[in-house]
Design a protein around this motif. Sequence first.
Motif, PDB file in Angstrom:
ATOM      1  N   LEU A 106      15.629   6.440  -0.280  1.00 33.15           N
ATOM      2  CA  LEU A 106      15.490   5.377  -0.976  1.00 33.15           C
ATOM      3  C   LEU A 106      15.541   4.066   0.087  1.00 33.15           C
ATOM      4  CD1 LEU A 106      14.502   3.826  -3.403  1.00 33.15           C
ATOM      5  CD2 LEU A 106      16.945   3.701  -4.120  1.00 33.15           C
ATOM      6  N   GLY A 107      16.604   4.153   0.762  1.00 29.74           N
ATOM      7  CA  GLY A 107      16.908   3.174   1.871  1.00 29.74           C
ATOM      8  C   GLY A 107      15.820   3.087   2.751  1.00 29.74           C
ATOM      9  N   VAL A 108      15.211   4.434   3.267  1.00 30.43           N
ATOM     10  CA  VAL A 108      14.266   4.378   4.278  1.00 30.43           C
ATOM     11  C   VAL A 108      12.953   3.875   3.900  1.00 30.43           C
ATOM     12  CG1 VAL A 108      12.961   6.045   5.626  1.00 30.43           C
ATOM     13  CG2 VAL A 108      15.180   6.510   5.454  1.00 30.43           C
ATOM     14  N   LEU A 109      12.651   3.974   2.407  1.00 29.04           N
ATOM     15  CA  LEU A 109      11.420   3.777   1.759  1.00 29.04           C
ATOM     16  C   LEU A 109      11.622   1.921   1.483  1.00 29.04           C
ATOM     17  CD1 LEU A 109      11.014   6.064  -0.853  1.00 29.04           C
ATOM     18  CD2 LEU A 109       9.596   6.209   1.098  1.00 29.04           C
ATOM     19  N   MET A 110      12.748   1.590   1.280  1.00 34.62           N
ATOM     20  CA  MET A 110      12.810   0.006   1.184  1.00 34.62           C
ATOM     21  C   MET A 110      12.726  -0.611   2.490  1.00 34.62           C
ATOM     22  SD  MET A 110      13.037  -0.471  -2.021  1.00 34.62           S
ATOM     23  CE  MET A 110      12.114   0.926  -2.233  1.00 34.62           C
ATOM     24  N   SER A 111      13.373   0.193   3.388  1.00 36.14           N
ATOM     25  CA  SER A 111      13.602  -0.800   4.881  1.00 36.14           C
ATOM     26  C   SER A 111      12.041  -0.791   5.435  1.00 36.14           C
ATOM     27  CB  SER A 111      14.422  -0.312   5.604  1.00 36.14           C
ATOM     28  OG  SER A 111      13.994   1.404   6.054  1.00 36.14           O
ATOM     29  N   GLN A 112      11.243  -0.202   5.345  1.00 36.79           N
ATOM     30  CA  GLN A 112       9.840  -0.170   5.873  1.00 36.79           C
ATOM     31  C   GLN A 112       8.849   0.277   4.877  1.00 36.79           C
ATOM     32  OE1 GLN A 112       8.944  -1.365   8.440  1.00 36.79           O
ATOM     33  NE2 GLN A 112      10.725  -1.549   9.723  1.00 36.79           N
ATOM     34  N   PRO A 113       8.440  -0.750   4.207  1.00 32.52           N
ATOM     35  CA  PRO A 113       7.807  -0.492   2.611  1.00 32.52           C
ATOM     36  C   PRO A 113       6.393  -0.203   2.972  1.00 32.52           C
ATOM     37  CG  PRO A 113       8.421  -2.552   2.523  1.00 32.52           C
ATOM     38  CD  PRO A 113       8.966  -2.235   3.870  1.00 32.52           C
ATOM     39  N   ALA A 114       5.621  -0.765   4.033  1.00 32.94           N
ATOM     40  CA  ALA A 114       4.079  -0.748   4.023  1.00 32.94           C
ATOM     41  C   ALA A 114       3.333   0.533   3.934  1.00 32.94           C
ATOM     42  CB  ALA A 114       3.794  -1.055   5.573  1.00 32.94           C
ATOM     43  N   ALA A 115       4.055   1.610   4.015  1.00 36.27           N
ATOM     44  CA  ALA A 115       3.401   3.004   3.931  1.00 36.27           C
ATOM     45  C   ALA A 115       3.026   3.263   2.629  1.00 36.27           C
ATOM     46  CB  ALA A 115       4.270   4.011   4.639  1.00 36.27           C
ATOM     47  N   TRP A 116       3.769   2.578   1.702  1.00 30.12           N
ATOM     48  CA  TRP A 116       3.309   2.624   0.099  1.00 30.12           C
ATOM     49  C   TRP A 116       2.954   1.674  -0.553  1.00 30.12           C
ATOM     50  CZ3 TRP A 116       6.818   0.189  -3.304  1.00 30.12           C
ATOM     51  CH2 TRP A 116       8.072  -0.153  -2.732  1.00 30.12           C
ATOM     52  N   THR A 117       3.189   0.572   0.066  1.00 33.47           N
ATOM     53  CA  THR A 117       2.882  -0.841  -0.590  1.00 33.47           C
ATOM     54  C   THR A 117       1.365  -1.110  -0.270  1.00 33.47           C
ATOM     55  OG1 THR A 117       4.068  -2.108   1.045  1.00 33.47           O
ATOM     56  CG2 THR A 117       5.156  -1.849  -0.667  1.00 33.47           C
ATOM     57  N   VAL A 118       0.994  -0.935   0.846  1.00 33.47           N
ATOM     58  CA  VAL A 118      -0.346  -1.013   1.396  1.00 33.47           C
ATOM     59  C   VAL A 118      -1.478  -0.126   0.260  1.00 33.47           C
ATOM     60  CG1 VAL A 118      -2.189  -1.000   3.153  1.00 33.47           C
ATOM     61  CG2 VAL A 118       0.017  -1.780   3.529  1.00 33.47           C
ATOM     62  N   PRO A 119      -1.162   1.164   0.358  1.00 32.76           N
ATOM     63  CA  PRO A 119      -1.881   2.023  -0.551  1.00 32.76           C
ATOM     64  C   PRO A 119      -1.993   1.338  -2.033  1.00 32.76           C
ATOM     65  CG  PRO A 119      -1.029   3.190   0.809  1.00 32.76           C
ATOM     66  CD  PRO A 119      -0.202   1.864   1.041  1.00 32.76           C
ATOM     67  N   ILE A 120      -0.871   0.963  -2.464  1.00 27.01           N
ATOM     68  CA  ILE A 120      -0.698   0.186  -3.772  1.00 27.01           C
ATOM     69  C   ILE A 120      -1.823  -1.052  -3.942  1.00 27.01           C
ATOM     70  CG2 ILE A 120       0.566  -1.208  -5.396  1.00 27.01           C
ATOM     71  CD1 ILE A 120       2.944   0.773  -4.854  1.00 27.01           C
ATOM     72  N   GLY A 121      -1.633  -1.961  -2.897  1.00 29.47           N
ATOM     73  CA  GLY A 121      -2.425  -3.050  -2.776  1.00 29.47           C
ATOM     74  C   GLY A 121      -4.168  -2.619  -2.911  1.00 29.47           C
ATOM     75  N   PHE A 122      -4.308  -1.789  -1.909  1.00 28.40           N
ATOM     76  CA  PHE A 122      -5.647  -1.389  -2.073  1.00 28.40           C
ATOM     77  C   PHE A 122      -6.014  -0.655  -3.367  1.00 28.40           C
ATOM     78  CE2 PHE A 122      -5.611  -1.784   2.658  1.00 28.40           C
ATOM     79  CZ  PHE A 122      -7.279  -2.231   2.669  1.00 28.40           C
ATOM     80  N   GLY A 123      -5.467   0.303  -3.888  1.00 26.04           N
ATOM     81  CA  GLY A 123      -5.626   0.927  -5.014  1.00 26.04           C
ATOM     82  C   GLY A 123      -5.918   0.151  -6.412  1.00 26.04           C
ATOM     83  N   LEU A 124      -5.062  -1.018  -6.381  1.00 25.46           N
ATOM     84  CA  LEU A 124      -5.166  -1.773  -7.722  1.00 25.46           C
ATOM     85  C   LEU A 124      -6.329  -2.426  -7.586  1.00 25.46           C
ATOM     86  CD1 LEU A 124      -1.361  -3.042  -8.185  1.00 25.46           C
ATOM     87  CD2 LEU A 124      -2.616  -1.529  -9.699  1.00 25.46           C
ATOM     88  N   MET A 125      -6.577  -2.899  -6.073  1.00 25.45           N
ATOM     89  CA  MET A 125      -7.723  -3.783  -6.293  1.00 25.45           C
ATOM     90  C   MET A 125      -9.188  -3.046  -6.518  1.00 25.45           C
ATOM     91  SD  MET A 125      -7.605  -6.336  -2.924  1.00 25.45           S
ATOM     92  CE  MET A 125      -6.298  -7.385  -2.901  1.00 25.45           C
ATOM     93  N   ILE A 126      -9.204  -1.833  -6.036  1.00 26.13           N
ATOM     94  CA  ILE A 126     -10.407  -0.915  -6.081  1.00 26.13           C
ATOM     95  C   ILE A 126     -10.200  -0.734  -7.851  1.00 26.13           C
ATOM     96  CG2 ILE A 126     -11.502   1.328  -5.490  1.00 26.13           C
ATOM     97  CD1 ILE A 126     -10.101   0.882  -2.947  1.00 26.13           C
ATOM     98  N   GLY A 127      -9.226   0.048  -8.204  1.00 26.31           N
ATOM     99  CA  GLY A 127      -9.140   0.560  -9.609  1.00 26.31           C
ATOM    100  C   GLY A 127      -9.490  -0.382 -10.628  1.00 26.31           C
ATOM    101  N   VAL A 128      -8.825  -1.401 -10.552  1.00 29.50           N
ATOM    102  CA  VAL A 128      -9.168  -2.616 -11.488  1.00 29.50           C
ATOM    103  C   VAL A 128     -10.522  -3.258 -11.373  1.00 29.50           C
ATOM    104  CG1 VAL A 128      -8.388  -5.112 -12.266  1.00 29.50           C
ATOM    105  CG2 VAL A 128      -6.585  -3.173 -11.452  1.00 29.50           C
ATOM    106  N   SER A 129     -11.128  -3.419 -10.160  1.00 33.20           N
ATOM    107  CA  SER A 129     -12.650  -3.847  -9.898  1.00 33.20           C
ATOM    108  C   SER A 129     -13.508  -2.889 -10.724  1.00 33.20           C
ATOM    109  CB  SER A 129     -12.638  -3.582  -8.534  1.00 33.20           C
ATOM    110  OG  SER A 129     -12.010  -5.041  -7.748  1.00 33.20           O
ATOM    111  N   LEU A 130     -13.139  -1.589 -10.682  1.00 32.20           N
ATOM    112  CA  LEU A 130     -14.067  -0.425 -11.123  1.00 32.20           C
ATOM    113  C   LEU A 130     -14.133  -0.566 -12.628  1.00 32.20           C
ATOM    114  CD1 LEU A 130     -13.348   2.720  -8.826  1.00 32.20           C
ATOM    115  CD2 LEU A 130     -15.521   1.003  -8.899  1.00 32.20           C
ATOM    116  N   LEU A 131     -12.786  -1.065 -13.205  1.00 35.48           N
ATOM    117  CA  LEU A 131     -12.695  -1.374 -14.459  1.00 35.48           C
ATOM    118  C   LEU A 131     -13.442  -2.441 -15.220  1.00 35.48           C
ATOM    119  CD1 LEU A 131      -9.095   0.140 -15.228  1.00 35.48           C
ATOM    120  CD2 LEU A 131     -11.333   1.342 -15.852  1.00 35.48           C
ATOM    121  N   THR A 132     -13.678  -3.324 -14.303  1.00 28.99           N
ATOM    122  CA  THR A 132     -14.048  -4.499 -14.615  1.00 28.99           C
ATOM    123  C   THR A 132     -15.574  -4.897 -13.975  1.00 28.99           C
ATOM    124  OG1 THR A 132     -12.543  -5.742 -12.957  1.00 28.99           O
ATOM    125  CG2 THR A 132     -12.020  -5.701 -15.220  1.00 28.99           C
TER     126      THR A 132
END
Length: 502
Positions: free
Chosen positions: A449-475
Amino acid sequence: MSTTYGIVAVALVAVATLGIGAFGLRFSRTTSDFYVASRSVSPVWNSSAIGGEYLSAASFLGVAGLVLAYGADMLWYPIGWTTGYLMLLVFVAAPLRRSGAYTIPDFAQVRLQSVRVREVASVLVVAVGWLYLIPQFQGAGLTLRTVTGAPTWAGTVLVAVIVVINVVSGGMRSITFVQAFQYWLKLTALLIPVFFLLHAWSSDGRPSPVAPQDWFTPLGRTDATGLYLTYSVMIATFLGTMGLPHVVVRFYTNPDGRAARRTTLIVLALLGTFYLLPTIYGVLGRIYAGDLLAAGRTDTVVLELPSRMLGGSTGELLAALLTAGAFAAFLSTSSGLTMSIAGVLGQGLARSEQRPGRRLSTITALRLAAAGGILVPLVLALSAERISVANSVTFAFALAASTFCPLLVLGIWWRGLTAHGAIAGMIGGGLCAGIAPVLTIVWGPDGWLGVLMSQPAAWTVPIGFGLMIGVSLLTRDAVPGNVSRTMVRLHTPEHVDVERQD
């Protein structure tokens, strides 16, 4: 280091910065001059200015400190900071210039035809700018205290005051001249002492630091957490560069998209040359300044090596030159960040005041925004506990990579992006990338958990891309009606005669 030499070095940089800024004021007359230097900056000037503002305290002091503390593994930071411009060149530079925008929120509104998207992007520009400004101010205080013995707050306040004066007086036109000068000053400040230090090392005969044998074997001593941290740093630095507001805003100053690409190529060469030097200081620090690691002062290794290795007047003069370069780093990066924040806040102020009987010009709004927008990071820098310069900057990269990178890449290359998708991606990615460093500093979790929080880009960037693509497809029904015309404007070279207006 001699206090007198240190004070003289800081004073000369401050006077030169204010003088060049005043020179730029002679050419600043219109709103376009203040916001984008009338889009007339040549690639050579612009690349020098980008190099000046991009090479921050993290680059001038932090990289050498990281190499001193952790060794060659830390070279991923400068590699990532440089390679980020390659991503910028390939995906963003030319189309972004052709958009005709002044800021990232301008681009978001033009592309998605939504005021809400603009508002969310504006908040994020300010957040990234403040997050990046805090370590610049803290580093300035640390440097002035190291070389002169002055209180830490003195250097912090000095940099803030000079930056506000330059932005308020001449806007982007003045800042361009100042930052171009400061890139070459920083390069010179690191380059000249290196020759003396390497000569002293070769004469001294001390052996070089030796890396463990398994370091030379790919993945030889890398465990799962080590691999994760490396890849997360690469993602943050590769993709975060294209989302940093103070970097992106400089591409609006190019005359056209072709000039924007040429600027990016020159920047790659300038940054690649520069980053060779802090690495040498870090290696020499491992030989001559190992005690700084135990004292928690690795960020000062660049400033202390001349006195330790050479001593006498030569060491004092070279240390003063390095001090001048360090202060130029704080000033140039802080100027770019303040300019990007003021551009966004200033447009908001001017728009809110456009009511009958009460008018505020865009230039006046920019000046008020510059003076007001710098107060929050200044107070935080003075009150918050200091953290590693390079690490704190990486948090800003992760936030930019998780929000603006998806917005720019998808906005430029995917016509299916909607305002709803963009808002969801920026808020989702921004919250994740913003909360992670706060938990790391306040709570300090252990294990994975500490490792994931200290360098979060590996999981936060996919979340940003995923939400933009997923919500755009729904709208899908919310795709702007003028998207085809906008895409033509973004991707067609200026010399091709096509209709570009909506």
